[in-house]
Design a protein around this motif. Sequence first.
Motif, short mmCIF file in Angstrom:
data_model
loop_
_atom_site.label_atom_id
_atom_site.label_comp_id
_atom_site.label_asym_id
_atom_site.label_seq_id
_atom_site.Cartn_x
_atom_site.Cartn_y
_atom_site.Cartn_z
N TRP A 311 0.84 -1.20 0.00
CA TRP A 311 0.00 0.00 0.00
C TRP A 311 0.88 1.26 0.00
CZ3 TRP A 311 -1.13 4.38 2.81
CH2 TRP A 311 -2.37 5.00 2.58
N ARG A 365 -4.88 11.59 -5.12
CA ARG A 365 -5.55 10.43 -5.73
C ARG A 365 -4.98 10.26 -7.13
NH1 ARG A 365 -7.01 10.63 -1.24
NH2 ARG A 365 -9.13 10.81 -0.40
N ARG A 366 -4.50 9.08 -7.42
CA ARG A 366 -3.93 8.86 -8.76
C ARG A 366 -4.99 8.97 -9.84
NH1 ARG A 366 1.32 7.31 -8.55
NH2 ARG A 366 2.05 6.63 -6.51
N HIS A 367 -6.24 8.55 -9.51
CA HIS A 367 -7.28 8.55 -10.56
C HIS A 367 -7.61 9.96 -11.03
CE1 HIS A 367 -10.62 9.91 -8.01
NE2 HIS A 367 -10.25 9.04 -7.08
N ILE A 370 -4.34 10.20 -13.86
CA ILE A 370 -3.84 9.22 -14.85
C ILE A 370 -4.49 9.40 -16.21
CG2 ILE A 370 -3.06 7.41 -13.27
CD1 ILE A 370 -5.79 6.10 -13.51
N LEU B 87 -9.17 2.97 -0.13
CA LEU B 87 -8.40 3.81 -1.05
C LEU B 87 -7.76 2.96 -2.14
CD1 LEU B 87 -7.35 6.72 -1.66
CD2 LEU B 87 -5.28 6.06 -0.47
N VAL B 90 -10.42 1.81 -4.66
CA VAL B 90 -10.90 2.87 -5.56
C VAL B 90 -9.82 3.21 -6.61
CG1 VAL B 90 -11.52 5.32 -5.65
CG2 VAL B 90 -12.54 3.84 -3.92
N GLU B 91 -8.57 3.33 -6.17
CA GLU B 91 -7.50 3.64 -7.12
C GLU B 91 -7.32 2.51 -8.13
OE1 GLU B 91 -6.60 6.66 -7.25
OE2 GLU B 91 -5.04 7.17 -5.82
N ALA B 94 -10.21 2.37 -10.58
CA ALA B 94 -10.16 3.46 -11.56
C ALA B 94 -9.16 3.14 -12.67
CB ALA B 94 -9.77 4.76 -10.86
N LEU B 122 -15.32 7.33 -0.76
CA LEU B 122 -14.21 7.68 -1.65
C LEU B 122 -14.67 7.70 -3.12
CD1 LEU B 122 -11.32 5.68 0.07
CD2 LEU B 122 -11.44 8.16 -0.20
#
Lengths: 405, 254
Positions: A311, A365-367, A370, B87, B90-91, B94, B122
Motif C-alpha cells: 500500500w 488520488r492517482r485517478h 492518470i 483507497l 478505488v484507485e 479506476a 471515496l
Amino acid sequence: MRNKGWSTCLMAVLMVACATIAVENSAAQVPKKHLRELESNFLPAWRQGDNLTILTSLGKVVQRMSDDQVVELDKLFADDQMPKSAQILVEARLHLLQHGLEKKLPKPGLRELLLTLDNIDAEIQMVLEEVKLHGEKLEAATGNESFEEYESLIWDTHVLEQKIGASITLAEYAVFVRKIRDRFLRRELEPQQREILEKDYAVLGEELAETLKELGERETLVRITRLKFANNILANSDSLKDRYLATWALETDGRLVREDLTGEESDFSSPALNDPNLLTQLNEQVKAGAELAGEELIKKSGLLFTGLHWWMRGRYGMGTEAYGFLKSDKAVTSDAALFPLYMPEKTPIPTSRYSQSGAIPEIDRRHNYIWEWEYREVVSSRTTRTKDKVTDRRVTSETQLSRFY
Amino acid sequence: MVRRLVGFYEYGNALADLDQLVSLANEEDLEVIDEIISDRGEFDVYLTLPDKFTPQSESYSTSGAVSGTRGSGNEFRKSGLAWITALARVEFGAMVAGFTAEPNPFKDVTPDSHDYKSVMQLLMEGVAGHYSGLSKAPQFAKKGRARYKDATVQVALTLSRRARIARAMMAPLLAPGPSEYNPAQAYELAGYKSKLDEGQKRVNEDIKEFLATRRSAGTTSGTRRFVEGCASALAGERRELAAGTATVKRFPAE
C-alpha cells in the motif's frame, strides 16, 4: 512533480531581466541571448522533465558565462524556488547516467565539468558525513528500543545504502570523464580548478564501496538486536498489538539475517558477525519465537505488514517516467520491471489537500491524474508536425510517452 | 498498458493480502490492526465530500479506530484498515476502468465487504471531482470544439477516458444496496449520471466522426496512433452495450 506555476513566473523574471540588461549593461548580468536560449529550450525541458535537453541547453549557457553571471543566473532560479544551475546540471546528468545513457550525454565543457565534479565531491562528502552520524546514533542505542525506533534505524540504514550506491555512480562518472579532465589539465588553470580536476575519484569510489559493505553489516546487527527484542516480547507480553509487531519482526529479521550470514560475503569487519556460533543461535531463536507466536499469528502478521508495504508503495511510490506516474515500458512484459519505484527518503505524513505548505502526498488520488497523460502525449504529437526548432526538441522525451497510449 | 501505471501492481497486491487478512481476522484482531495503522500517520487518508453528500454526524463516516476529524470545509481525516483498503480499491478500480477491457471494475464492492462505507465515500469524492472537471471541459459540456479535427479527437479521447473512469465509479453508488441517500442526494446523483452519459456520448460521436474522416483520408503516423486510441475508446462503449448498461444506442453490440 514540478510546479507548473513557477515557469510562468520565471519567464516573467527572465523577461524583466532582459529589459534590465539593456538599461544596466552590467557584465554580471546574464546576457540576453542566453536568457532567450533558456526560455526557449531549457524552461520547456525543465517543465517536461526532459533531462537531455536540460543538460544540453543549460550546459551550453553556463559554459559561456562568467562566474559572476552564473551567480546572477542562480539568483533568478532561486527567486522561483529552483535549484542552482550546477545542481540542475548534476541532477540531469546523474539521472541520465542512472538510465545507462552515458554515451548519449553531451561532453561537458570546462565550466560544467568543474561545477559537476565539485558538486559530486560535495554530495559524496555530505553522504559520508551522514553515515558517520548514523554510526554514532547506533552506538548510542541501548538495545531496548521500541519497534518504531528499530524500524527507523533500519530504514535510515537502507536510505544510506541507497545514497552510497548513488555516490558510487557519481564517482564512477568522475572516473569515466578522466580523459576529458586530462585534456583540460593541459590548459592554464586556477589552482582551485586544478585541484578539482586532479582529485582521485577511483580511490574515493573504493572508499564508498567499503562504506556500503559497512552499512550492510550495520543493518544486519540492528536486525539481530531487534530479533532478540521480538523474542522477548513473544515470551513475556500478552498484548496482541505487541505480538503482531514482534511476530513480523521475528519473521523478517530471521529470514534476512540468515540470508546475510549465508550469502557470498563471509568475511565481516564486525567481530560479532564472524562468531561461528551466530547462525546456530539465530536459528534457535527464530524457532523458539515461531513456537511462541503460533502459525496463525505468523500468517496474519505477514499478511498485514506485507499488505501495508504494498500500500505504501502504491501511495507514495514514483515511477521512472512521466513525472513518476509511469514505470518503464518494460513493465508491460516483464514482471521484474513492475517492482522498481522511487520511494521518499523520509516517510511522508499526509496533510490536507488544502494545506498552505502544499499537500502531502502531492498526488492525493492517482485517478485524478492518470487519464490526462494521454492528453499530454497528444499535445506533444501535434508539435511534431511543426518545423519549429524549439518544439521539435521537446518531442524527444514526450514521444516516449506514446508507448503509454 | 495498465501495468505501467504506478499503483496498479502495488494496490493490487495490497488488496490481495489485506482482503485475505480480513477473512482470517476476528474482532480482536481487527481492533488491534486498526490501532497499529492509526499509530502510523503515513496511513492517514484525507477525504473531501461535496456539501450535498457530507454526513451530518461523524459516526456516519467512521469505520476505523480513530474518529473522523473535521478539516477545512468538508474534509475529514480518516485512518484504519477500512480506509486503507478502500483507497486501494478505488484507485485500483479506476485504473482498471480507464485502461482495461474489464466491464465491471468495481465488482468486488459489495455491501457485505468490511470497507463498503469507506469505499462508497471515496467513490463519491471521486465522482464529484471528475464530474466537476468534465463539466468545465467545453467539448464535453457541448460548449465548443477545437479548431482542428485532430485536436478535437485528441481532447475527445482524453475526456472519454476520464468519463469512463467517472461512470465506472458511479456504478456502485447507484447499485441497489443499503443506500444512505436522501431524495435530494438521489436526485443529484441521477443528474451526475445523466450529464456524464450525455458527455460520454458527445465525445464518442467526435471520435466516430474522426474515424470516418480518417478512413477516407488516409493516415499519417500521428493520426494512426489516434485511430488506435479511438478503437480502444469505443470498445468501452461496445462493452457497455453488451452489458446492457449503455445509453448510446447507435453503436452495434459485439
